[in-house]
Design a protein around this motif. Structure first.
Motif, PDB file in Angstrom:
ATOM      1  N   GLU A 272      50.020   0.942  35.196  1.00 53.21           N
ATOM      2  CA  GLU A 272      50.073   1.714  36.462  1.00 53.21           C
ATOM      3  C   GLU A 272      48.875   2.525  36.490  1.00 53.21           C
ATOM      4  O   GLU A 272      48.091   2.897  37.393  1.00 53.21           O
ATOM      5  CB  GLU A 272      51.152   2.500  36.649  1.00 53.21           C
ATOM      6  CG  GLU A 272      51.486   2.673  37.894  1.00 53.21           C
ATOM      7  CD  GLU A 272      52.813   3.368  38.299  1.00 53.21           C
ATOM      8  OE1 GLU A 272      53.148   4.201  39.365  1.00 53.21           O
ATOM      9  OE2 GLU A 272      53.667   3.181  37.582  1.00 53.21           O
ATOM     10  N   THR A 273      48.378   3.318  35.304  1.00 55.71           N
ATOM     11  CA  THR A 273      47.395   4.106  35.305  1.00 55.71           C
ATOM     12  C   THR A 273      46.133   3.414  35.618  1.00 55.71           C
ATOM     13  O   THR A 273      45.129   3.771  36.170  1.00 55.71           O
ATOM     14  CB  THR A 273      47.223   5.194  33.875  1.00 55.71           C
ATOM     15  OG1 THR A 273      46.894   4.166  32.831  1.00 55.71           O
ATOM     16  CG2 THR A 273      48.541   5.908  33.737  1.00 55.71           C
ATOM     17  N   TYR A 274      45.889   2.218  34.949  1.00 55.80           N
ATOM     18  CA  TYR A 274      44.943   1.177  34.716  1.00 55.80           C
ATOM     19  C   TYR A 274      44.617   0.698  36.391  1.00 55.80           C
ATOM     20  O   TYR A 274      43.521   0.445  36.900  1.00 55.80           O
ATOM     21  CB  TYR A 274      44.849   0.235  34.050  1.00 55.80           C
ATOM     22  CG  TYR A 274      44.576   0.441  32.389  1.00 55.80           C
ATOM     23  CD1 TYR A 274      43.773   1.793  32.061  1.00 55.80           C
ATOM     24  CD2 TYR A 274      45.411   0.045  31.249  1.00 55.80           C
ATOM     25  CE1 TYR A 274      43.574   1.822  30.859  1.00 55.80           C
ATOM     26  CE2 TYR A 274      45.146   0.528  30.268  1.00 55.80           C
ATOM     27  CZ  TYR A 274      44.343   1.439  29.886  1.00 55.80           C
ATOM     28  OH  TYR A 274      44.099   2.019  28.686  1.00 55.80           O
ATOM     29  N   ARG A 275      45.651   0.576  37.073  1.00 49.87           N
ATOM     30  CA  ARG A 275      45.570   0.287  38.571  1.00 49.87           C
ATOM     31  C   ARG A 275      45.044   1.480  39.400  1.00 49.87           C
ATOM     32  O   ARG A 275      44.279   1.022  40.420  1.00 49.87           O
ATOM     33  CB  ARG A 275      47.054  -0.173  39.048  1.00 49.87           C
ATOM     34  CG  ARG A 275      47.218  -1.644  38.810  1.00 49.87           C
ATOM     35  CD  ARG A 275      48.662  -2.097  39.547  1.00 49.87           C
ATOM     36  NE  ARG A 275      49.834  -1.625  39.179  1.00 49.87           N
ATOM     37  CZ  ARG A 275      50.514  -1.726  38.315  1.00 49.87           C
ATOM     38  NH1 ARG A 275      50.389  -2.777  37.518  1.00 49.87           N
ATOM     39  NH2 ARG A 275      51.656  -1.139  38.090  1.00 49.87           N
ATOM     40  N   THR A 276      45.378   2.506  39.127  1.00 53.24           N
ATOM     41  CA  THR A 276      44.773   3.779  39.643  1.00 53.24           C
ATOM     42  C   THR A 276      43.385   4.101  39.410  1.00 53.24           C
ATOM     43  O   THR A 276      42.589   4.241  40.318  1.00 53.24           O
ATOM     44  CB  THR A 276      45.729   4.840  39.118  1.00 53.24           C
ATOM     45  OG1 THR A 276      47.175   4.812  39.517  1.00 53.24           O
ATOM     46  CG2 THR A 276      45.306   6.368  39.836  1.00 53.24           C
ATOM     47  N   VAL A 277      42.980   3.976  38.262  1.00 51.52           N
ATOM     48  CA  VAL A 277      41.558   4.038  37.626  1.00 51.52           C
ATOM     49  C   VAL A 277      41.387   2.954  36.545  1.00 51.52           C
ATOM     50  O   VAL A 277      41.735   3.101  35.305  1.00 51.52           O
ATOM     51  CB  VAL A 277      41.143   5.460  37.114  1.00 51.52           C
ATOM     52  CG1 VAL A 277      39.823   5.493  36.475  1.00 51.52           C
ATOM     53  CG2 VAL A 277      41.593   6.641  38.271  1.00 51.52           C
ATOM     54  N   ALA A 278      40.764   2.279  36.958  1.00 49.29           N
ATOM     55  CA  ALA A 278      40.286   0.937  35.910  1.00 49.29           C
ATOM     56  C   ALA A 278      39.535   1.120  34.784  1.00 49.29           C
ATOM     57  O   ALA A 278      38.815   2.414  35.004  1.00 49.29           O
ATOM     58  CB  ALA A 278      39.754  -0.316  36.751  1.00 49.29           C
ATOM     59  N   PRO A 279      39.836   0.732  33.764  1.00 50.34           N
ATOM     60  CA  PRO A 279      39.181   0.959  32.289  1.00 50.34           C
ATOM     61  C   PRO A 279      37.517   0.903  32.795  1.00 50.34           C
ATOM     62  O   PRO A 279      36.999  -0.303  33.391  1.00 50.34           O
ATOM     63  CB  PRO A 279      39.427   0.286  31.337  1.00 50.34           C
ATOM     64  CG  PRO A 279      40.988  -0.056  31.841  1.00 50.34           C
ATOM     65  CD  PRO A 279      41.079  -0.047  33.560  1.00 50.34           C
ATOM     66  N   GLY A 280      36.914   1.852  32.169  1.00 51.65           N
ATOM     67  CA  GLY A 280      35.154   1.440  32.619  1.00 51.65           C
ATOM     68  C   GLY A 280      34.974   2.473  34.204  1.00 51.65           C
ATOM     69  O   GLY A 280      33.650   2.636  34.157  1.00 51.65           O
ATOM     70  N   HIS A 281      35.761   2.656  34.930  1.00 51.14           N
ATOM     71  CA  HIS A 281      35.529   3.117  36.168  1.00 51.14           C
ATOM     72  C   HIS A 281      36.144   4.896  36.181  1.00 51.14           C
ATOM     73  O   HIS A 281      35.983   5.316  37.147  1.00 51.14           O
ATOM     74  CB  HIS A 281      36.348   2.529  37.435  1.00 51.14           C
ATOM     75  CG  HIS A 281      35.642   1.135  37.489  1.00 51.14           C
ATOM     76  ND1 HIS A 281      36.195  -0.031  36.650  1.00 51.14           N
ATOM     77  CD2 HIS A 281      34.827   0.628  38.140  1.00 51.14           C
ATOM     78  CE1 HIS A 281      35.301  -1.077  37.177  1.00 51.14           C
ATOM     79  NE2 HIS A 281      34.575  -0.851  37.778  1.00 51.14           N
TER      80      HIS A 281
END
Length: 141
Positions: free
Chosen positions: A116-125
């Motif tokens: 869910e956190t990666y949907r909020t802020v994707a890795p590398g972004h």
């Protein structure tokens, strides 16, 4: 849109060599601090500890041992399901030892939170507004 991510889960806190007692862990993620996950442990309505962890370190800890300092994470498979073993080392005792806590959480639940956190802020972004931070520090805030 509220992009703050929060999840409360039941964990087990290792009280002795083999004894585990239930507690709560409150995981939270704020995109304003995109590299960090905040973990607050509570039991009986009291906050026991608050830790801020590297989001990628938590992710890595689901599949392999990681961490060499005050926080060490590793996956475990005690039988049914997989767990994330979290070891925390705190301040030193008068006898030279250190405060030490071991907490176990269901790996799948932690993984769901991280996805869910990666949907909020994707890795590398992840974005860090260094100029704003420095201006705040220089202003005494």
């Amino acid at each position: 849109m509220n992009s703050f991510v929060h999840k409360t889960l039941v964990v087990e806190i290792q009280a002795g060599v083999a004894d585990r007692i239930p507690g709560l862990a409150h995981l939270s993620y704020d995109p304003a601090d995109p590299f960090a996950v905040t973990l607050v442990f509570s039991h009986g309505g009291r906050v026991l500890a608050r830790w801020q962890l590297d989001r990628d370190m938590v992710f890595d800890g689901l599949t392999r041992p990681t961490g060499t300092g005050d926080v060490r994470l590793r996956p475990e498979s005690p039988g049914v399901g997989r767990e994330l073993r979290m070891e925390f080392f705190g301040a030193a005792h008068a006898d030279g030892g250190r405060h030490h806590a071991v907490v176990f959480a269901w790996a799948e639940t932690v993984g769901d939170f991280l996805r869910e956190t990666y949907r909020t802020v994707a890795p590398g972004h992840e974005e860090v507004h260094l100029d704003d931070f420095l201006a705040d520090v220089l202003a005494g805030g």
